[in-house]
Design a protein around this motif. Sequence first.
Motif, PDB file in Angstrom:
ATOM      1  N   MET A   1     -33.213  89.474 -40.800  1.00 36.79           N
ATOM      2  CA  MET A   1     -34.118  90.342 -41.333  1.00 36.79           C
ATOM      3  C   MET A   1     -33.407  91.531 -42.190  1.00 36.79           C
ATOM      4  N   GLN A   2     -32.129  91.705 -41.624  1.00 38.62           N
ATOM      5  CA  GLN A   2     -31.524  92.618 -42.240  1.00 38.62           C
ATOM      6  C   GLN A   2     -30.857  92.199 -43.675  1.00 38.62           C
ATOM      7  N   ASN A   3     -30.723  90.934 -43.957  1.00 45.12           N
ATOM      8  CA  ASN A   3     -30.290  90.266 -45.268  1.00 45.12           C
ATOM      9  C   ASN A   3     -31.550  90.260 -45.989  1.00 45.12           C
ATOM     10  N   THR A   4     -32.685  90.032 -45.659  1.00 45.48           N
ATOM     11  CA  THR A   4     -33.879  90.027 -46.610  1.00 45.48           C
ATOM     12  C   THR A   4     -34.279  91.505 -47.058  1.00 45.48           C
ATOM     13  N   GLN A   5     -34.027  92.838 -46.142  1.00 36.54           N
ATOM     14  CA  GLN A   5     -34.404  93.754 -46.381  1.00 36.54           C
ATOM     15  C   GLN A   5     -33.518  95.030 -47.196  1.00 36.54           C
ATOM     16  N   LEU A   6     -31.940  94.296 -46.701  1.00 38.53           N
ATOM     17  CA  LEU A   6     -31.392  95.120 -47.679  1.00 38.53           C
ATOM     18  C   LEU A   6     -30.404  94.140 -48.464  1.00 38.53           C
ATOM     19  N   PRO A   7     -30.097  94.345 -49.695  1.00 36.39           N
ATOM     20  CA  PRO A   7     -29.273  93.503 -50.494  1.00 36.39           C
ATOM     21  C   PRO A   7     -27.837  93.864 -50.036  1.00 36.39           C
ATOM     22  N   GLY A   8     -27.076  92.714 -49.907  1.00 38.13           N
ATOM     23  CA  GLY A   8     -25.778  92.877 -49.437  1.00 38.13           C
ATOM     24  C   GLY A   8     -24.711  92.822 -50.419  1.00 38.13           C
ATOM     25  N   PRO A   9     -23.490  92.585 -50.244  1.00 36.17           N
ATOM     26  CA  PRO A   9     -22.602  92.846 -51.247  1.00 36.17           C
ATOM     27  C   PRO A   9     -22.573  91.620 -52.405  1.00 36.17           C
ATOM     28  N   GLY A  10     -23.047  90.552 -51.846  1.00 35.40           N
ATOM     29  CA  GLY A  10     -23.386  89.391 -52.706  1.00 35.40           C
ATOM     30  C   GLY A  10     -24.516  89.433 -53.784  1.00 35.40           C
TER      31      GLY A  10
ATOM     32  N   GLU B   1     -28.552  90.870 -54.990  1.00 39.14           N
ATOM     33  CA  GLU B   1     -30.061  90.997 -54.733  1.00 39.14           C
ATOM     34  C   GLU B   1     -30.417  90.159 -53.649  1.00 39.14           C
ATOM     35  N   ASP B   2     -29.990  88.856 -53.660  1.00 38.11           N
ATOM     36  CA  ASP B   2     -30.477  87.816 -52.547  1.00 38.11           C
ATOM     37  C   ASP B   2     -29.897  88.130 -51.207  1.00 38.11           C
ATOM     38  N   GLY B   3     -29.020  89.120 -51.212  1.00 42.33           N
ATOM     39  CA  GLY B   3     -28.570  89.545 -49.741  1.00 42.33           C
ATOM     40  C   GLY B   3     -27.442  88.566 -49.080  1.00 42.33           C
ATOM     41  N   LYS B   4     -27.288  87.618 -50.302  1.00 39.84           N
ATOM     42  CA  LYS B   4     -25.986  86.788 -49.648  1.00 39.84           C
ATOM     43  C   LYS B   4     -24.506  87.293 -49.913  1.00 39.84           C
ATOM     44  N   ASP B   5     -23.822  86.895 -48.794  1.00 43.36           N
ATOM     45  CA  ASP B   5     -22.461  87.532 -49.274  1.00 43.36           C
ATOM     46  C   ASP B   5     -21.511  86.226 -49.741  1.00 43.36           C
ATOM     47  N   GLU B   6     -20.672  86.585 -50.497  1.00 42.28           N
ATOM     48  CA  GLU B   6     -19.748  85.773 -51.243  1.00 42.28           C
ATOM     49  C   GLU B   6     -18.998  84.851 -50.100  1.00 42.28           C
ATOM     50  N   ARG B   7     -18.663  85.290 -48.644  1.00 35.59           N
ATOM     51  CA  ARG B   7     -18.039  84.656 -47.674  1.00 35.59           C
ATOM     52  C   ARG B   7     -18.835  83.747 -47.028  1.00 35.59           C
ATOM     53  N   ASP B   8     -20.179  83.587 -47.115  1.00 37.45           N
ATOM     54  CA  ASP B   8     -21.075  82.874 -46.703  1.00 37.45           C
ATOM     55  C   ASP B   8     -20.804  81.442 -46.951  1.00 37.45           C
ATOM     56  N   GLY B   9     -20.390  81.296 -48.087  1.00 32.31           N
ATOM     57  CA  GLY B   9     -20.065  79.499 -48.555  1.00 32.31           C
ATOM     58  C   GLY B   9     -21.290  79.106 -49.159  1.00 32.31           C
TER      59      GLY B   9
ATOM     60  N   GLU C   1     -47.956  99.627 -43.973  1.00 35.04           N
ATOM     61  CA  GLU C   1     -47.649  98.291 -43.843  1.00 35.04           C
ATOM     62  C   GLU C   1     -46.299  97.945 -43.627  1.00 35.04           C
ATOM     63  N   GLU C   2     -45.274  99.106 -43.816  1.00 32.72           N
ATOM     64  CA  GLU C   2     -44.002  98.905 -43.321  1.00 32.72           C
ATOM     65  C   GLU C   2     -43.634  98.809 -41.828  1.00 32.72           C
ATOM     66  N   HIS C   3     -44.620  99.999 -41.341  1.00 32.85           N
ATOM     67  CA  HIS C   3     -44.418 100.180 -39.863  1.00 32.85           C
ATOM     68  C   HIS C   3     -44.973  98.935 -39.084  1.00 32.85           C
ATOM     69  N   TYR C   4     -46.084  98.503 -39.730  1.00 34.99           N
ATOM     70  CA  TYR C   4     -46.679  97.200 -39.136  1.00 34.99           C
ATOM     71  C   TYR C   4     -45.625  95.999 -39.212  1.00 34.99           C
ATOM     72  N   SER C   5     -44.906  95.924 -40.414  1.00 37.08           N
ATOM     73  CA  SER C   5     -43.966  94.701 -40.658  1.00 37.08           C
ATOM     74  C   SER C   5     -42.878  95.265 -39.515  1.00 37.08           C
ATOM     75  N   GLN C   6     -42.460  96.203 -39.193  1.00 34.41           N
ATOM     76  CA  GLN C   6     -41.299  96.382 -38.266  1.00 34.41           C
ATOM     77  C   GLN C   6     -41.765  96.004 -36.691  1.00 34.41           C
TER      78      GLN C   6
END
Length: 114
Positions: free
Chosen positions: A94-103, A105-113, A31-36
Amino acid sequence: MSDHDPADRLKALEDKIAAARGGEADTHHSEEHYSQAQHAWRMVIELVAGLGIGFGIGYGLDALLGTQPWLMVLFVFLGFAAGVKTMMRSAQEMQNTQLPGPGGEDGKDERDGD
């Protein structure tokens, strides 16, 4: 029947579910491969759509204004740039939804505003 019978049945059901989830590791990988693959096709389609729209606008304007092929060439390059920009935005999404960022679990960074 005893008073603990529903609790025992619930525990047995939870054990069965846990055992079944342990056997799904191989299907999760496919399923992961299919998603990619879906993400890759989405990016290809965005690039081709940008090129196609640029070509169409340029060709149409050239036909109306009689400036062939200059506007078509210009709008193909603009369509390519727009397609690449859209691809990069999709890759970032896609990167923000797959890997949580510094901000968090939602993947949003504090710099996004946001």
